[in-house]
Design a protein around this motif. Structure first.
Motif, PDB file in Angstrom:
ATOM      1  N   GLY A 174      27.578 -42.897 -24.106  1.00 38.54           N
ATOM      2  CA  GLY A 174      29.014 -42.660 -24.080  1.00 38.54           C
ATOM      3  C   GLY A 174      29.463 -41.724 -22.981  1.00 38.54           C
ATOM      4  N   THR A 175      28.539 -41.172 -22.200  1.00 38.70           N
ATOM      5  CA  THR A 175      28.909 -40.249 -21.133  1.00 38.70           C
ATOM      6  C   THR A 175      29.613 -40.989 -20.005  1.00 38.70           C
ATOM      7  OG1 THR A 175      27.034 -38.806 -21.637  1.00 38.70           O
ATOM      8  CG2 THR A 175      28.067 -38.537 -19.493  1.00 38.70           C
ATOM      9  N   GLN A 176      30.762 -40.481 -19.604  1.00 38.91           N
ATOM     10  CA  GLN A 176      31.515 -41.072 -18.502  1.00 38.91           C
ATOM     11  C   GLN A 176      31.165 -40.343 -17.205  1.00 38.91           C
ATOM     12  OE1 GLN A 176      35.785 -40.852 -18.928  1.00 38.91           O
ATOM     13  NE2 GLN A 176      36.138 -41.334 -16.784  1.00 38.91           N
ATOM     14  N   PHE A 177      30.646 -41.052 -16.234  1.00 40.88           N
ATOM     15  CA  PHE A 177      30.307 -40.482 -14.934  1.00 40.88           C
ATOM     16  C   PHE A 177      31.390 -40.849 -13.925  1.00 40.88           C
ATOM     17  CE2 PHE A 177      26.198 -40.683 -17.046  1.00 40.88           C
ATOM     18  CZ  PHE A 177      25.606 -39.477 -16.677  1.00 40.88           C
ATOM     19  N   THR A 178      31.841 -39.859 -13.159  1.00 45.22           N
ATOM     20  CA  THR A 178      32.833 -40.073 -12.110  1.00 45.22           C
ATOM     21  C   THR A 178      32.256 -39.561 -10.799  1.00 45.22           C
ATOM     22  OG1 THR A 178      34.638 -39.751 -13.687  1.00 45.22           O
ATOM     23  CG2 THR A 178      35.184 -39.580 -11.351  1.00 45.22           C
ATOM     24  N   GLY A 179      32.336 -40.383  -9.757  1.00 42.42           N
ATOM     25  CA  GLY A 179      31.786 -40.006  -8.466  1.00 42.42           C
ATOM     26  C   GLY A 179      30.291 -40.200  -8.374  1.00 42.42           C
ATOM     27  N   MET A 180      29.694 -40.754  -9.408  1.00 47.19           N
ATOM     28  CA  MET A 180      28.263 -41.049  -9.454  1.00 47.19           C
ATOM     29  C   MET A 180      28.045 -42.101 -10.533  1.00 47.19           C
ATOM     30  SD  MET A 180      27.189 -37.415 -11.249  1.00 47.19           S
ATOM     31  CE  MET A 180      25.437 -37.692 -11.200  1.00 47.19           C
ATOM     32  N   THR A 181      26.976 -42.855 -10.395  1.00 43.90           N
ATOM     33  CA  THR A 181      26.733 -43.938 -11.342  1.00 43.90           C
ATOM     34  C   THR A 181      25.924 -43.504 -12.548  1.00 43.90           C
ATOM     35  OG1 THR A 181      24.782 -44.635 -10.077  1.00 43.90           O
ATOM     36  CG2 THR A 181      26.888 -45.703  -9.558  1.00 43.90           C
ATOM     37  N   THR A 192      31.918 -30.944 -12.496  1.00 40.34           N
ATOM     38  CA  THR A 192      32.848 -30.484 -13.529  1.00 40.34           C
ATOM     39  C   THR A 192      32.566 -31.297 -14.780  1.00 40.34           C
ATOM     40  OG1 THR A 192      34.547 -29.914 -11.906  1.00 40.34           O
ATOM     41  CG2 THR A 192      35.256 -30.203 -14.176  1.00 40.34           C
ATOM     42  N   ILE A 193      32.486 -30.626 -15.941  1.00 43.24           N
ATOM     43  CA  ILE A 193      32.065 -31.328 -17.154  1.00 43.24           C
ATOM     44  C   ILE A 193      33.006 -31.042 -18.327  1.00 43.24           C
ATOM     45  CG2 ILE A 193      29.637 -31.313 -16.454  1.00 43.24           C
ATOM     46  CD1 ILE A 193      30.494 -29.126 -19.346  1.00 43.24           C
ATOM     47  N   ASP A 194      33.079 -32.020 -19.222  1.00 46.19           N
ATOM     48  CA  ASP A 194      33.558 -31.844 -20.591  1.00 46.19           C
ATOM     49  C   ASP A 194      32.376 -32.141 -21.493  1.00 46.19           C
ATOM     50  OD1 ASP A 194      36.103 -31.429 -19.621  1.00 46.19           O
ATOM     51  OD2 ASP A 194      36.825 -33.430 -20.133  1.00 46.19           O
ATOM     52  N   ALA A 195      32.243 -31.396 -22.585  1.00 46.82           N
ATOM     53  CA  ALA A 195      31.119 -31.612 -23.495  1.00 46.82           C
ATOM     54  C   ALA A 195      31.551 -31.309 -24.920  1.00 46.82           C
ATOM     55  CB  ALA A 195      29.921 -30.734 -23.103  1.00 46.82           C
ATOM     56  N   SER A 200      31.097 -35.676 -10.447  1.00 47.87           N
ATOM     57  CA  SER A 200      30.458 -35.168  -9.236  1.00 47.87           C
ATOM     58  C   SER A 200      31.533 -34.773  -8.239  1.00 47.87           C
ATOM     59  CB  SER A 200      29.544 -36.232  -8.634  1.00 47.87           C
ATOM     60  OG  SER A 200      29.038 -35.810  -7.386  1.00 47.87           O
ATOM     61  N   ARG A 201      31.515 -33.502  -7.803  1.00 47.08           N
ATOM     62  CA  ARG A 201      32.576 -32.997  -6.941  1.00 47.08           C
ATOM     63  C   ARG A 201      32.137 -32.844  -5.493  1.00 47.08           C
ATOM     64  NH1 ARG A 201      36.369 -30.462  -9.273  1.00 47.08           N
ATOM     65  NH2 ARG A 201      37.514 -31.440  -7.567  1.00 47.08           N
ATOM     66  N   MET A 202      30.872 -32.392  -5.273  1.00 49.03           N
ATOM     67  CA  MET A 202      30.404 -32.140  -3.917  1.00 49.03           C
ATOM     68  C   MET A 202      28.887 -32.041  -3.943  1.00 49.03           C
ATOM     69  SD  MET A 202      31.299 -31.736  -0.748  1.00 49.03           S
ATOM     70  CE  MET A 202      33.076 -31.495  -0.935  1.00 49.03           C
TER      71      MET A 202
END
Length: 459
Positions: free
Chosen positions: A223-230, A242-245, A260-262
């Motif tokens: 269920g983890t949503q990854f943004t900027g990375m697969t 940056t994370i939400d948990a 993923s920011r940088m």
């Protein structure tokens, strides 16, 4: 054996079993995991307060002291308006705890001078110790608990007529069990925390942050949503995330969102914009609330950061947790709508260069921004002109006269948009006359400020 010798032998055996004749003590029963969070109640004149939390302990009804922090931890307080930040998670023995003891080290206080309207920085020496009553008592059994500690900043920090600052922490506490699956920090979750990767294996990684908890182990799942990375396969040490948990029943955290920011070697700073140069802006100065990555130091908190921007700098909005649907205006953040008083995050592929604090302030640094992102911030005020329409509402938030935001912008009232997804906390309803903290995204639209509320918190 003669009777006297038999009695002597029995007495010796009894004393040995009791530990050499001292009182019989029963070790505390194994307890539960307790998460301790830190937040603030607002002081409107302040922009930033960087402080070191040297120690936190829980004290039970018998005077037993249970340490919570393993080492001192830096934190900036003013970005916590309307929220809290996790400071520690530890196993606490069973018992009824009636107080928390906290010791703070030296603090750096940045506020707006009422005469000049410019930021001023002052240092306050430590240590500062405070006893925080837990009423009702925190009962630790076998169920995990959350302790939310709030510093009343207005009551804690005094600024005299000459501009000198003193600090005497005034704290309150609330306790509750965690809400499993929630990423709300007060319920044991985590929202919008930034840091760098420091180790990953399988479906787990460790996030290292500039403030608060020094290292945080997070699991990922389907269920983890990854943004900027697969996915985890693209994760590497030093990457900015940056994370939400959310807290799980077994005491671990599950990452709900991993952004993923940088890549490694870059840096991030976040804070309130206090000045702009150029039209369109080519440079801004912000007072730092947070940072991560290469070149960051705890001493930067509550200092200034000079951010260089140009035509290649990208702009975006952190929409996580904010409902931007069906607004009566178009939410926009770019070089034309960037302005003083907004809370922004600057990302760079290069390290932050230390030095160069504006006006001689400590903790200064310079960064060339690859991107700028509008971030959530809190404002306190009084509700008026409340108008509801279905699941939405608008109202005017009148700010206190000494508000840092008002001093920076010249604006004493902000239009607030309550959305269908806006949370109400410590409130059963909302109407004219209520004093609240609104936390959300602050847009500058047609020369007017509009705050889209992620949450509204009663004071």
């Amino acid at each position: 054996m003669p009777r006297k010798l038999l009695f002597a032998a029995l007495a010796a055996a009894t004393l040995a079993a009791c530990g050499g004749g001292g009182p019989v003590t029963t070790p505390p029963a194994a307890g539960a995991t307790v998460q301790v969070n830190l937040g603030d109640s607002p002081a409107d004149r302040l922009i930033a307060v960087g402080v070191t939390v040297d120690a936190i302990s829980l004290v039970d009804a018998n005077g037993r002291v249970v340490p919570i922090l393993a080492a001192p931890r830096p934190v900036e307080m003013m970005h916590l308006m309307g929220t809290v930040r996790p400071m520690a998670v530890t196993q606490v023995p069973q018992g009824a705890y009636t107080a928390a003891m906290m010791t703070f080290g030296a603090a750096t206080v940045t506020y707006v001078d009422a005469t000049t309207g410019q930021p001023v920085q002052r240092s306050v020496p430590g240590p500062m110790t405070v006893n925080v009553p837990l009423a009702p008592a925190l009962t630790v059994g076998t169920t995990p608990m959350v302790v939310n500690l709030d510093m009343n900043m207005a009551a804690s920090i005094a600024i005299d007529a000459g501009g000198s600052v003193s600090m005497n922490p005034v704290m309150t506490a609330r306790t509750n069990p965690p809400v499993y699956g929630s990423h709300d920090p007060e319920d044991g979750g985590m929202h919008g925390l930034s840091g760098t990767v420091n180790g990953s294996a399988g479906g787990t990684f460790t996030l290292t942050m500039l403030q608060g908890m020094p290292g945080l182990s997070l699991a990922t799942g389907s269920g983890t949503q990854f943004t900027g990375m697969t996915g985890m396969g693209m994760m590497s040490d030093g990457m900015l995330l940056t994370i939400d948990a959310s807290r799980q029943a077994d005491g671990t955290w599950m990452a709900e969102r991993v952004h993923s920011r940088m890549g490694a070697g870059g840096a991030m700073v976040a804070g309130v914009v206090t000045s702009l140069t150029g039209s369109p802006p080519t440079q801004l100065v912000l007072v730092m609330h947070d940072g991560a990555g290469n070149g960051m130091r705890p001493a930067n908190l509550a200092g200034t950061a000079t951010i260089n921007i140009d035509g290649a700098t990208s702009f975006d909005v952190d929409t996580d947790g904010v409902d931007l649907n069906n607004l009566p205006f178009t939410p926009r953040f770019d070089r034309a709508t960037l302005t003083r008083g907004q809370r922004v995050e600057a990302l760079s592929s290069s390290p932050m260069m230390q030095g160069g604090g504006m006006g001689g302030m400590m903790g200064g640094g310079t960064l060339t921004a690859t991107s700028l992102r509008l971030e959530q911030q809190g404002l306190r005020g009084t509700v008026s002109g409340y108008r509801a329409s279905g699941s939405q509402a608008t109202f005017t938030l009148a700010l206190p006269a000494d508000s840092a935001f008002a001093q920076l912008t010249g604006v004493s009232a902000v239009t607030v948009h309550r959305q269908g997804g806006t949370q109400l906390r410590r409130l059963t309803g909302l109407g004219d006359g209520a004093t609240v903290v609104v936390r959300g995204l602050l847009f500058f639209d047609g020369g007017a400020f509009r705050l889209v509320a992620a949450r509204i918190v009663g004071t």
